[in-house]
Design a protein around this motif. Structure first.
Motif, PDB file in Angstrom:
ATOM      1  N   ILE A 146       6.933  -4.139  36.949  1.00 58.07           N
ATOM      2  CA  ILE A 146       7.660  -3.565  35.816  1.00 58.07           C
ATOM      3  C   ILE A 146       9.076  -3.190  36.237  1.00 58.07           C
ATOM      4  N   GLU A 147      10.048  -3.809  35.601  1.00 61.22           N
ATOM      5  CA  GLU A 147      11.445  -3.391  35.742  1.00 61.22           C
ATOM      6  C   GLU A 147      11.705  -2.304  34.702  1.00 61.22           C
ATOM      7  N   ALA A 148      12.351  -1.234  35.110  1.00 55.14           N
ATOM      8  CA  ALA A 148      12.551  -0.097  34.213  1.00 55.14           C
ATOM      9  C   ALA A 148      13.974   0.434  34.343  1.00 55.14           C
ATOM     10  N   PRO A 149      14.716   0.507  33.242  1.00 52.69           N
ATOM     11  CA  PRO A 149      16.076   1.043  33.316  1.00 52.69           C
ATOM     12  C   PRO A 149      16.137   2.436  33.938  1.00 52.69           C
ATOM     13  N   GLY A 150      15.102   3.240  33.702  1.00 55.19           N
ATOM     14  CA  GLY A 150      15.110   4.595  34.230  1.00 55.19           C
ATOM     15  C   GLY A 150      15.154   4.656  35.738  1.00 55.19           C
ATOM     16  N   GLU A 151      14.611   3.619  36.423  1.00 57.55           N
ATOM     17  CA  GLU A 151      14.643   3.609  37.886  1.00 57.55           C
ATOM     18  C   GLU A 151      16.046   3.338  38.423  1.00 57.55           C
ATOM     19  N   ALA A 152      16.908   2.767  37.591  1.00 57.12           N
ATOM     20  CA  ALA A 152      18.291   2.511  38.002  1.00 57.12           C
ATOM     21  C   ALA A 152      19.227   3.645  37.635  1.00 57.12           C
ATOM     22  N   THR A 153      18.766   4.546  36.750  1.00 57.17           N
ATOM     23  CA  THR A 153      19.662   5.580  36.231  1.00 57.17           C
ATOM     24  C   THR A 153      19.254   7.007  36.590  1.00 57.17           C
ATOM     25  N   HIS A 154      18.058   7.225  37.145  1.00 54.24           N
ATOM     26  CA  HIS A 154      17.732   8.616  37.479  1.00 54.24           C
ATOM     27  C   HIS A 154      18.623   9.106  38.619  1.00 54.24           C
ATOM     28  N   VAL A 155      19.150   8.192  39.434  1.00 56.61           N
ATOM     29  CA  VAL A 155      20.379   8.403  40.186  1.00 56.61           C
ATOM     30  C   VAL A 155      21.287   7.236  39.813  1.00 56.61           C
ATOM     31  N   TRP A 156      22.598   7.392  39.957  1.00 58.19           N
ATOM     32  CA  TRP A 156      23.559   6.402  39.457  1.00 58.19           C
ATOM     33  C   TRP A 156      23.640   5.247  40.450  1.00 58.19           C
ATOM     34  N   ASP A 173      15.329  -5.776  30.374  1.00 56.18           N
ATOM     35  CA  ASP A 173      15.859  -5.698  29.012  1.00 56.18           C
ATOM     36  C   ASP A 173      14.786  -5.869  27.945  1.00 56.18           C
ATOM     37  N   ALA A 174      13.511  -5.798  28.345  1.00 57.17           N
ATOM     38  CA  ALA A 174      12.432  -5.850  27.361  1.00 57.17           C
ATOM     39  C   ALA A 174      12.440  -4.568  26.527  1.00 57.17           C
ATOM     40  N   PRO A 175      12.068  -4.646  25.252  1.00 57.35           N
ATOM     41  CA  PRO A 175      12.021  -3.423  24.440  1.00 57.35           C
ATOM     42  C   PRO A 175      10.950  -2.474  24.971  1.00 57.35           C
ATOM     43  N   GLY A 176      11.199  -1.191  24.766  1.00 54.24           N
ATOM     44  CA  GLY A 176      10.230  -0.204  25.224  1.00 54.24           C
ATOM     45  C   GLY A 176      10.922   0.983  25.853  1.00 54.24           C
ATOM     46  N   PRO A 177      10.160   1.969  26.283  1.00 56.13           N
ATOM     47  CA  PRO A 177      10.738   3.171  26.873  1.00 56.13           C
ATOM     48  C   PRO A 177      11.424   2.853  28.198  1.00 56.13           C
ATOM     49  N   PRO A 178      12.393   3.675  28.617  1.00 56.35           N
ATOM     50  CA  PRO A 178      13.123   3.385  29.859  1.00 56.35           C
ATOM     51  C   PRO A 178      12.355   3.717  31.126  1.00 56.35           C
ATOM     52  N   ALA A 179      11.426   4.665  31.069  1.00 56.65           N
ATOM     53  CA  ALA A 179      10.741   5.122  32.280  1.00 56.65           C
ATOM     54  C   ALA A 179       9.661   4.137  32.703  1.00 56.65           C
ATOM     55  N   ALA A 216       6.826   4.686  34.315  1.00 58.62           N
ATOM     56  CA  ALA A 216       5.475   5.174  34.024  1.00 58.62           C
ATOM     57  C   ALA A 216       5.124   4.967  32.565  1.00 58.62           C
ATOM     58  N   ASP A 217       6.073   5.176  31.666  1.00 63.36           N
ATOM     59  CA  ASP A 217       5.807   4.986  30.238  1.00 63.36           C
ATOM     60  C   ASP A 217       5.640   3.507  29.900  1.00 63.36           C
ATOM     61  N   ARG A 218       6.401   2.652  30.559  1.00 62.81           N
ATOM     62  CA  ARG A 218       6.234   1.211  30.346  1.00 62.81           C
ATOM     63  C   ARG A 218       4.852   0.757  30.819  1.00 62.81           C
ATOM     64  N   LEU A 219       4.407   1.302  31.940  1.00 56.33           N
ATOM     65  CA  LEU A 219       3.069   0.974  32.426  1.00 56.33           C
ATOM     66  C   LEU A 219       2.005   1.445  31.435  1.00 56.33           C
ATOM     67  N   ALA A 220       2.140   2.661  30.939  1.00 57.60           N
ATOM     68  CA  ALA A 220       1.164   3.194  29.987  1.00 57.60           C
ATOM     69  C   ALA A 220       1.099   2.338  28.731  1.00 57.60           C
ATOM     70  N   GLU A 221       2.249   1.862  28.291  1.00 58.63           N
ATOM     71  CA  GLU A 221       2.286   1.002  27.108  1.00 58.63           C
ATOM     72  C   GLU A 221       1.549  -0.309  27.377  1.00 58.63           C
ATOM     73  N   LEU A 222       1.757  -0.884  28.566  1.00 60.34           N
ATOM     74  CA  LEU A 222       1.064  -2.118  28.935  1.00 60.34           C
ATOM     75  C   LEU A 222      -0.444  -1.893  29.030  1.00 60.34           C
ATOM     76  N   VAL A 223      -0.836  -0.773  29.574  1.00 63.73           N
ATOM     77  CA  VAL A 223      -2.257  -0.438  29.705  1.00 63.73           C
ATOM     78  C   VAL A 223      -2.915  -0.355  28.327  1.00 63.73           C
ATOM     79  N   ARG A 224      -2.242   0.283  27.400  1.00 56.90           N
ATOM     80  CA  ARG A 224      -2.805   0.389  26.042  1.00 56.90           C
ATOM     81  C   ARG A 224      -2.910  -0.987  25.390  1.00 56.90           C
TER      82      ARG A 224
END
Length: 515
Positions: free
Chosen positions: A36-46, A79-85, A87-95
């Motif tokens: 899972i690529e997640a924008p939040g992993e690139a932005t929680h630090v700059w 760039d897939a739609p969905g939450p930035p974090a 963990a949340d992207r994983l939870a969405e995939l799990v559901r």
């Protein structure tokens, strides 16, 4: 309807090995892999653009390797739609998949481990973490070794691992060469004439996947720091093995004596440049250590240099990981000196008149890389002397370097460079005046500041702040045998010298963005 799988195996961006313990008993007919690529992993630090590209490109290459084995892979693109974090992207995939159990190797970051657990609990799934077998010492083994000690020392841990694993020891378990540590031989500066010819490291022109990722990162994170036109890092295991071979054959012979040396326009020196591959798990530490030891045994390389390199991988790397899991989450909040100033803006631009900092920060922005002395004795110690909030400094280190993962970065920055944990595993703060920089580099010859001057318009800011630090902490320094001499030097200053020094230091601290 989506296929319901027995298990979803989560592979994080720093777990790119086919020996991942989460793959044990993997059944491609019943299980799936998720990256899972997640924008939040690139932005929680700059994050530096090159750091983002390295992780994403390596993940995409690894996913292709898994598909080539016939394994089903769910790959969530940046760039897939969905939450930035993540963990949340994983939870969405799990559901979506109706998954009941997610298997994963234990994450290398305290923050992410807890986010994953929380998000999956909300999604009604169970997270099963498996011990990270990449490392030579588990967190539990390290905690057992550490016991109830208030202070920890890498040297004793390192010796124990050397003996247990039979690395650079003779048949009786004694150290080869009669010494455990040859660090005193590994602190040389380049000759005044310059470093001479240095064998080039392996470098890898971006392939189609990496070029696609570079374009994606430039679109998604245009304001992030760093350049991408110099991106040449290994992004596959095959490339990482080439980098290891190039280092042991051509560069390890020159590494030992000059591993602390710095020189303008020499960004890599004789360094291995393997930490990013190790930290993504494209390389295993066992094979890296074995390659270095074999180079000594079979080719007669200088023992001091080989031991110095092995100490970084077998000793320091394993040690700081143990400290991280032992002391989190308190380590992230440690602030022994109570420093609260903001990080200078030029840490993100390199726009400073200090030649040493301009070189180190500029190189960092260009390549996402600086070697350990540039990090410890330039950018790190200046932040300590400038009384910067450790959290800001740690965030900068995590963002700036391609090899930065928190289990490695945080103890090195907070514990070693900043002494923020009060000497938990270092016996003194690592501080020096500009004279050290002059001795170890040619930076000062190109600088408007004079490293020998404490006060006055031409005084080196590092020298001024070094003496200011000594005056502020003279009592604690005097009580430590390793820094007592520093305290005695401060005691020799007269009242007027102290006044001038304090005034110059305070002006510099208030105008730190303009030095």
């Amino acid at each position: 309807m989506p296929t319901r799988a027995r298990h979803l195996v989560l592979v994080l961006g720093d777990q790119l090995t086919h020996d991942n313990p989460a793959f044990e008993d993997f059944d491609p007919a019943r299980d799936r892999v998720a990256l899972i690529e997640a924008p939040g992993e690139a932005t929680h630090v700059w994050s530096h653009k090159a750091r983002i590209v390295l992780f994403l490109s390596a993940m995409r290459h690894f996913a292709d390797e898994l598909r080539a084995r016939g394994w089903p892979v769910d790959y969530v693109a940046l760039d897939a739609p969905g939450p930035p974090a993540l963990a949340d992207r994983l939870a969405e995939l799990v559901r979506q998949r109706g998954i009941g159990t997610v298997l994963a190797c234990e994450p290398g970051e305290w923050r992410l481990a807890r986010q994953l657990d929380t998000a999956l609990a909300r999604a009604g799934a169970r997270l099963e973490l498996r011990e990270d077998t990449h490392f030579l010492c588990s967190s539990a083994q390290f905690a057992q070794w550490a016991g109830q000690r208030d202070t920890l020392r890498m040297e004793f841990f390192y010796r124990r691992l050397r003996q247990r694993l039979g690395v650079l020891v003779d048949g009786d378990g004694r150290p080869e060469g009669g010494r455990w540590n040859f660090d005193v031989h590994n602190r040389g500066a380049y000759p005044r004439s310059g470093p001479g010819e240095i064998q080039e490291p392996a470098n890898f022109a971006p392939d189609a996947i990496t070029r696609e990722v570079i374009a994606l990162v430039e679109r998604q994170f245009p304001a992030h720091p760093g350049r991408l036109d110099r991106f040449r890092w290994p992004v596959t295991r095959a490339q990482a093995l080439q980098a290891l071979q190039r280092f042991t054959e051509a560069r390890l012979p020159g590494f030992g004596a000059y591993q602390d040396a710095m020189w303008t326009g020499v960004p890599f020196g004789w360094h291995a440049l393997l930490s990013s591959s190790l930290n993504l798990k494209l390389l295993d530490p066992r094979e890296v250590i074995a390659a270095a030891e074999s180079a000594w045994r079979e080719r007669g390389l200088e023992l001091a240099g080989v031991e110095g390199f092995i100490r970084q991988v077998l000793g320091w790397r394993e040690f700081v990981r143990g400290v991280y899991w032992l002391d989190m989450p308190g380590l992230a909040q440690a602030n022994h000196y109570g420093h609260l100033r903001s990080l200078a803006r030029w840490y993100w631009t390199g726009n400073t008149e200090m030649a040493c900092m301009r070189a180190a920060v500029g190189q960092t922005l260009e390549y996402g890389y600086a070697h350990h002395i540039q990090r410890l004795m330039l950018t790190g110690q200046f932040a300590l002397l400038a009384e910067v909030d450790p959290r800001q400094v740690c965030d900068w280190y995590l963002a700036a370097y391609v090899d930065a993962v928190e289990w490695a970065e945080l103890p090195n920055t907070a514990g070693m460079a900043l002494f923020a944990n009060g000497g938990r595993f270092t016996s003194k703060p690592y501080i020096a005046s500009g004279q050290y920089v002059r001795r170890m580099s040619n930076y000062c010859s190109q600088c408007r500041y004079d490293p020998s001057q404490r006060t006055g318009d031409d005084a080196c800011p590092m020298t001024t702040l070094y003496w200011h630090f000594l005056t502020r902490h003279s009592a604690a320094l005097a009580a430590n045998p390793r820094t007592a001499l520093m305290a005695r030097n401060v005691a020799r200053l007269g009242a007027e010298q102290r006044r001038q020094l304090g005034a110059r230091a305070n002006r510099g601290l208030e105008r730190i963005d303009q030095v």
